[in-house]
Design an enzyme around this catalytic site. Structure first.
Site, mmCIF file in Angstrom:
data_model
loop_
_atom_site.group_PDB
_atom_site.id
_atom_site.type_symbol
_atom_site.label_atom_id
_atom_site.label_comp_id
_atom_site.label_asym_id
_atom_site.label_seq_id
_atom_site.Cartn_x
_atom_site.Cartn_y
_atom_site.Cartn_z
ATOM 1 N N ARG A 167 -3.164 -7.784 -3.158
ATOM 2 C CA ARG A 167 -2.700 -7.856 -4.627
ATOM 3 C C ARG A 167 -3.651 -8.371 -5.425
ATOM 4 N NH1 ARG A 167 2.755 -7.085 -5.938
ATOM 5 N NH2 ARG A 167 2.160 -7.596 -7.845
ATOM 6 N N ARG A 191 12.285 -5.698 -17.474
ATOM 7 C CA ARG A 191 11.789 -6.864 -17.379
ATOM 8 C C ARG A 191 12.028 -7.735 -18.745
ATOM 9 N NH1 ARG A 191 6.951 -7.630 -13.742
ATOM 10 N NH2 ARG A 191 7.685 -6.681 -11.769
ATOM 11 N N LYS A 233 11.943 -9.368 -3.616
ATOM 12 C CA LYS A 233 12.466 -8.095 -4.145
ATOM 13 C C LYS A 233 12.209 -6.848 -3.361
ATOM 14 C CE LYS A 233 11.270 -8.795 -8.378
ATOM 15 N NZ LYS A 233 10.608 -9.853 -8.547
ATOM 16 N N ARG A 247 2.480 -14.607 -15.257
ATOM 17 C CA ARG A 247 3.656 -13.684 -14.948
ATOM 18 C C ARG A 247 4.712 -14.449 -14.973
ATOM 19 N NH1 ARG A 247 1.379 -11.106 -9.677
ATOM 20 N NH2 ARG A 247 3.448 -10.016 -9.572
ATOM 21 N N ARG A 251 0.284 -13.541 -0.534
ATOM 22 C CA ARG A 251 0.225 -12.052 -0.272
ATOM 23 C C ARG A 251 -1.067 -11.364 -0.097
ATOM 24 N NH1 ARG A 251 4.688 -10.225 -5.044
ATOM 25 N NH2 ARG A 251 2.983 -10.758 -6.162
#
Length: 187
Positions: A130, A88, A13, A141, A127
């Protein structure tokens, strides 16, 4: 053009939102980036949300809704926005719908970055920069995503504005799908 991007963490996203921002000249409004910036600045908001995000939990709705309302009222968002990381949950979706109605704006398209969990997990593990991408936080999550955010996808599917995308593909392949979807909306 007012866009909403939905999908699990790691679905691209943010990557695609940044490309849309450049090509279409509308701001990419990422609540995650806004919260991370506030934490880095050690602002009052940052200090409040840091432990929440570190645990993989959702920031309270009232805090997030106020942040989004303020951001969408800035001049650079007058011609459109790409909303990423919000809503969310269904309460936030209802709050967003109400807020957009109050300010006389609606969503033109909802891009749904559909991605299997196993690919999302692999992407999050790789990633950079992070601190919240630990295995425990990733699992939490994704659990929250399935429990609370997946119903938001169905909420927007009923509007007829939801466009599913194959987020497991390469960045360029997904962006081709994004451009096709946005071309349909613009027409």
């Amino acid at each position: 053009m007012n866009l909403l991007v939905l999908g699990p963490q790691g679905s691209g996203k943010g990557t695609q939102g940044a490309r849309i921002e450049v090509d279409y000249g509308i701001p990419h409004v990422s609540t995650g980036a806004m919260f991370r910036d506030a934490i880095a600045a050690r602002s009052e908001l940052g200090l409040r949300v840091e432990p929440i995000l570190a645990a993989g939990e959702l920031v309270p709705d009232d805090v997030t809704v106020a942040l989004i309302r303020e951001r969408l009222n800035r001049p650079d968002a007058a011609d459109g926005f790409i909303l990423d990381g919000f809503p969310r949950n269904l309460a936030q979706a209802d709050a967003l719908d109400a807020m957009l109605g109050e300010i006389g704006r609606g969503l033109d398209v909802v891009l749904f970055f559909d991605l299997p969990d196993e690919i999302a997990i692999e992407r999050m593990k790789t990633r950079d920069g992070r601190g919240d991408d630990t295995p425990e936080v990733i699992a939490r999550r994704l659990e929250i995503y399935h429990d609370q955010t997946a119903p938001v996808v169905e909420h927007y599917r009923t509007t007829g504005k939801l466009v599913p995308l194959h987020a497991e593909r390469t960045v360029d392949e997904v962006y081709s799908e994004v451009q096709a979807a946005l071309g349909t909306v613009a027409a």
